[in-house]
Motif scaffolding. Structure first.
Motif, PDB file in Angstrom:
ATOM      1  N   LYS A  51       0.826  -1.213   0.000  1.00  0.00           N
ATOM      2  CA  LYS A  51       0.000   0.000   0.000  1.00  0.00           C
ATOM      3  C   LYS A  51       0.863   1.267   0.000  1.00  0.00           C
ATOM      4  N   GLY A  52       1.782   1.323   0.953  1.00  0.00           N
ATOM      5  CA  GLY A  52       2.613   2.522   1.079  1.00  0.00           C
ATOM      6  C   GLY A  52       3.487   2.751  -0.144  1.00  0.00           C
ATOM      7  N   THR A  53       4.067   1.676  -0.640  1.00  0.00           N
ATOM      8  CA  THR A  53       4.951   1.753  -1.814  1.00  0.00           C
ATOM      9  C   THR A  53       4.196   2.293  -3.021  1.00  0.00           C
TER      10      THR A  53
ATOM     11  N   ILE B 283      -6.339   7.424   1.164  1.00  0.00           N
ATOM     12  CA  ILE B 283      -6.341   7.019   2.571  1.00  0.00           C
ATOM     13  C   ILE B 283      -5.926   5.559   2.626  1.00  0.00           C
ATOM     14  N   ASP B 284      -4.717   5.354   3.154  1.00  0.00           N
ATOM     15  CA  ASP B 284      -4.014   4.063   3.108  1.00  0.00           C
ATOM     16  C   ASP B 284      -4.171   3.319   4.433  1.00  0.00           C
ATOM     17  N   GLY B 285      -4.725   2.109   4.352  1.00  0.00           N
ATOM     18  CA  GLY B 285      -4.827   1.267   5.544  1.00  0.00           C
ATOM     19  C   GLY B 285      -6.018   1.559   6.432  1.00  0.00           C
TER      20      GLY B 285
ATOM     21  N   GLY C 256      12.481  -1.191  11.614  1.00  0.00           N
ATOM     22  CA  GLY C 256      12.333  -1.060  13.056  1.00  0.00           C
ATOM     23  C   GLY C 256      10.902  -0.929  13.537  1.00  0.00           C
ATOM     24  N   ARG C 257       9.935  -1.315  12.709  1.00  0.00           N
ATOM     25  CA  ARG C 257       8.552  -1.249  13.189  1.00  0.00           C
ATOM     26  C   ARG C 257       8.322  -2.330  14.236  1.00  0.00           C
ATOM     27  N   GLU C 258       7.679  -1.905  15.334  1.00  0.00           N
ATOM     28  CA  GLU C 258       7.495  -2.816  16.465  1.00  0.00           C
ATOM     29  C   GLU C 258       6.550  -3.963  16.151  1.00  0.00           C
TER      30      GLU C 258
HETATM   31 MG    MG Z   1       2.058   0.874   5.043  1.00  0.00          MG
END
Ligand code: MG
Ligand code: UP5
Length: 190
Positions: free
Chosen positions: A19-21, A88-90, A132-134
């Motif tokens: 999605k972000g990409t 609007i992503d996610g 580094g996403r938790e």
């Molecule tokens: Mg994302």
């Protein structure tokens, strides 16, 4: 209620579906502004807001943050950005998100871009991401997949029944996925 005539596209798909990409590519080519609900929530944690700890705990468990919190962040971002076209992503991630957003903002999406990708591929991508996403650990990834199937897929089905879903095969390389995305966005005339 913010008085701005806005054009919204919801970008949905499982964790790591891209999605972000792809939103970054759409922004460059089609003049939208990108609002990632997850990014807004992570920024809220960093800002030290009173909700930060609650949001952090929910993200770690792969759970969906209460609608009021997420919708407030999305509305604020839409007001702050001088554009009327938003990806609007996610979000919306469950039926309650969907209904509350519609009720609070009065906004109905133009369409829903849905990235369809296998869990094996999504897991591989997330495990390789290293930002580094938790929530990028195997335990949380499994939980995110479960929540996606149980709560988010029904939202996609809701929009599908209204003819609003543009489904993309997201298991291919980034450039190929973007070719399919371009075809969808080239056909909007607004
Ligand atoms: Mg994302
Ligand atoms: N990559 C991308 N496309 C590729 C391709 N075609 N081929 C090969 N590799 C590809 O991509 C993921 C990785 O894969 C990257 O390394 C990328 O380079 C590579 P990305 O574009 O980041 O995928 P995306 O779908 O954005 O993955 P993300 O992990 O961000 O999706 P999630 O939906 O899991 O994350 P989000 O940030 O939206 O939400 C996180 C958490 O926040 C949720 O679990 C939830 O707890 C909470 N949340 C809410 O509670 N409410 C909300 O409304 C939103 C979030």
């Amino acid at each position: 209620p913010n008085g701005k005539k806005v054009q919204v596209v919801f970008v949905l798909g499982g964790p790591g579906s891209g999605k972000g990409t792809q939103c970054a590519n759409i922004v460059e080519h089609f003049g939208f502004s990108h609002l990632s609900a997850g990014d807004l929530l992570r920024a809220e944690i960093k800002s030290g807001s009173e909700n930060g700890e609650m949001i952090q705990n929910m993200i770690k468990e792969g759970k969906i943050v209460p609608s009021e919190v997420t919708i407030k962040l999305l509305q604020q971002a839409m007001m702050d950005i001088d554009n009327e076209k938003f990806l609007i992503d996610g979000f919306p991630r469950n039926e309650e998100n969907r209904a509350a957003f519609e009720k609070v903002t009065g906004i109905i999406p133009e369409f829903v871009l849905f990235f369809d990708c296998s869990e094996e591929e999504m897991e591989r991508r997330i495990m390789n991401r290293n930002q580094g996403r938790e929530d990028d650990n195997i335990d949380t990834i499994r939980k995110r997949f479960k929540v996606f199937v149980e709560s988010s897929v029904p939202v996609v089905e809701y929009y599908e029944s209204r003819g609003k879903v543009r489904k993309i095969d997201a298991g291919k390389p980034v450039e190929e996925v973007f070719e399919a995305v371009k075809t969808v966005f080239s056909s909007i005339h607004a």
